[in-house]
Design an enzyme around this catalytic site. Sequence first.
Site, PDB file in Angstrom:
ATOM      1  N   GLU A 180       0.766  -1.184  -0.200  1.00  0.00           N
ATOM      2  CA  GLU A 180       0.100  -0.023   0.281  1.00  0.00           C
ATOM      3  C   GLU A 180       0.795   1.241  -0.037  1.00  0.00           C
ATOM      4  OE1 GLU A 180      -2.734  -0.254   3.116  1.00  0.00           O
ATOM      5  OE2 GLU A 180      -4.348  -1.702   1.892  1.00  0.00           O
ATOM      6  N   GLU A 375      -5.580  -8.091  -1.294  1.00  0.00           N
ATOM      7  CA  GLU A 375      -6.358  -7.977  -0.031  1.00  0.00           C
ATOM      8  C   GLU A 375      -7.915  -7.423  -0.349  1.00  0.00           C
ATOM      9  OE1 GLU A 375      -4.900  -5.435   2.982  1.00  0.00           O
ATOM     10  OE2 GLU A 375      -2.816  -5.905   2.558  1.00  0.00           O
TER      11      GLU A 375
HETATM   12  C1  BGP Z   1      -4.630  -2.751   4.670  1.00  0.00           C
HETATM   13  C2  BGP Z   1      -3.363  -3.268   5.287  1.00  0.00           C
HETATM   14  C3  BGP Z   1      -3.425  -4.741   6.186  1.00  0.00           C
HETATM   15  C4  BGP Z   1      -4.575  -4.914   7.025  1.00  0.00           C
HETATM   16  C5  BGP Z   1      -5.783  -4.503   6.226  1.00  0.00           C
HETATM   17  C6  BGP Z   1      -6.964  -4.257   6.794  1.00  0.00           C
HETATM   18  O1  BGP Z   1      -4.829  -1.553   4.614  1.00  0.00           O
HETATM   19  O2  BGP Z   1      -2.413  -3.739   4.180  1.00  0.00           O
HETATM   20  O3  BGP Z   1      -2.250  -4.680   6.860  1.00  0.00           O
HETATM   21  O4  BGP Z   1      -4.500  -4.827   8.330  1.00  0.00           O
HETATM   22  O5  BGP Z   1      -5.694  -3.092   5.368  1.00  0.00           O
HETATM   23  O6  BGP Z   1      -6.890  -3.170   7.892  1.00  0.00           O
HETATM   24  P1  BGP Z   1      -7.538  -3.252   9.483  1.00  0.00           P
HETATM   25  O7  BGP Z   1      -6.392  -4.244  10.049  1.00  0.00           O
HETATM   26  O8  BGP Z   1      -6.900  -1.700   9.813  1.00  0.00           O
HETATM   27  O9  BGP Z   1      -8.758  -3.582   9.546  1.00  0.00           O
END
Ligand code: BGP
Length: 476
Positions: A180, A375
Amino acid sequence: MTTFPKGFLWGGATAANQLEGAHVSDGKGLSVADVMPGGKQRMATLADDTFNWETVADATYPNHDGIDFYYTFKEDIALFAEMGFKCYRFSIAWSRIFPKGDELEPNEAGLVFYDQVIAECLRHNIEPVITISHYELPLYLAVEYGGWKNRQLVDFYERYAKVVLTRYHKDVKYWMTFNEINGALHFPALSMGMVPSTGSNDYTNVFQAWHHQFVASAKATKIAHELNETLQIGCMIIYATTYSYDANPVNQLAAQEANQEFNYFCTDVHARGTYPEFTQRMMHKYGAKPLAIEPGDLEVMQEHTVDYIGFSYYMSTVVDVTGAATGISKGNLLGGVTNPFLKASDWGWQIDPVGLRIALNDLSNRYQLPLFIVENGLGAVDTVEADGTIQDDYRIDYLRQHIEQMALGIEDGVDLIGYTPWGCIDLVSASTGEMSKRYGFIYVDRDDQGNGTNKRSKKKSFDWYKQVIATNGANV
Ligand code: BGP
């Protein structure tokens, strides 16, 4: 429903700092994630002027233990295999390999751990997909060097990338250089290791840090292709489909601009090898001074572009600069006004499966490169029933709707190569440090304070995803 292409990479995704634990075992150094407190105030803490990477007495640090994957990876990967995973996206903790980040020689014990993780994947015919840097910069580089605004990090990253690419390239075909990378527009602490006290509020530093990451990414891509030209190196962005609130051309223009800045700026550099034409306008808007570019930087960026585009997709965003909209979408990590056509997750992230099809078409049309959704998922509170089951139909619904849109995107002509839903096993949230924000097919008995047995159990979505994979997406 369209049959997904043969060899489609169904799997799941995690990041080292959010699940490994063992945060100082076998020579590992601290990473920035190790000093991020648990709880909903995490992002606000990181954005506070006084935060300087020091831990405080009354806070919890859930990334220290994660879900103990460092000790349980064999059992956990066996569960992934039981679901039929074709691939597993994970990251290497930079601070396991170079504990401070600026050493000349790597920590062999750290490398041995990933030897074992990769071997375990291969034993189950699971293709490893590796993120080289996922929100886990060695803390020392943030504290002593000020994070990615410092040019020296290019060399440190290049050394680290060379070590892991050289060690694993025979077994690992798919890589991503930075998780990201575009997220720095909203959260530079995670992706750049920079906070207000080290200059993250000054966009000159943010753009300079990006430049360093672009050069570092291109150098890693060069190393990879020199080792084996068939290696697939991707960039990785957080994509948010961006709508105008209404048909007012003023809002349409603002939405286009937001789209360029958030979704395309970093991707253009990685995929086209040059800064996009709107760079000057964007830097001017953010008050950033001209970049310090060293001889050879633009050439390496131009010559070593990425092979595919990896992206996360959780939500869309809406732009209104006229005051026409009524609600602010507070929960949306990326801000924006409320989209009245969408529902939101328990954490306020607005759910938009059709937006994923738009994303696929936009990225595909712009870059003509393979796409990899690395993701996607629903963070939700799960309840363990008296009989021990977890009936996460809401998660199944969310994923099903997104997979249906992926299939339609493929019908549109998009070259989509894989799908790795986020947090395939429950892990620590990146934005809040909570365990209670769960994404997994596999439940982990651990709460926000770190209490629990760590026992793994299968949610209802486990068997559902298993049959999605078994039918190559035909049966969702
Ligand atoms: C993305 C990241 C992850 C992950 C996901 C979910 O932005 O790459 O590392 O954690 O989001 O976000 P969160 O864990 O804040 O719900």
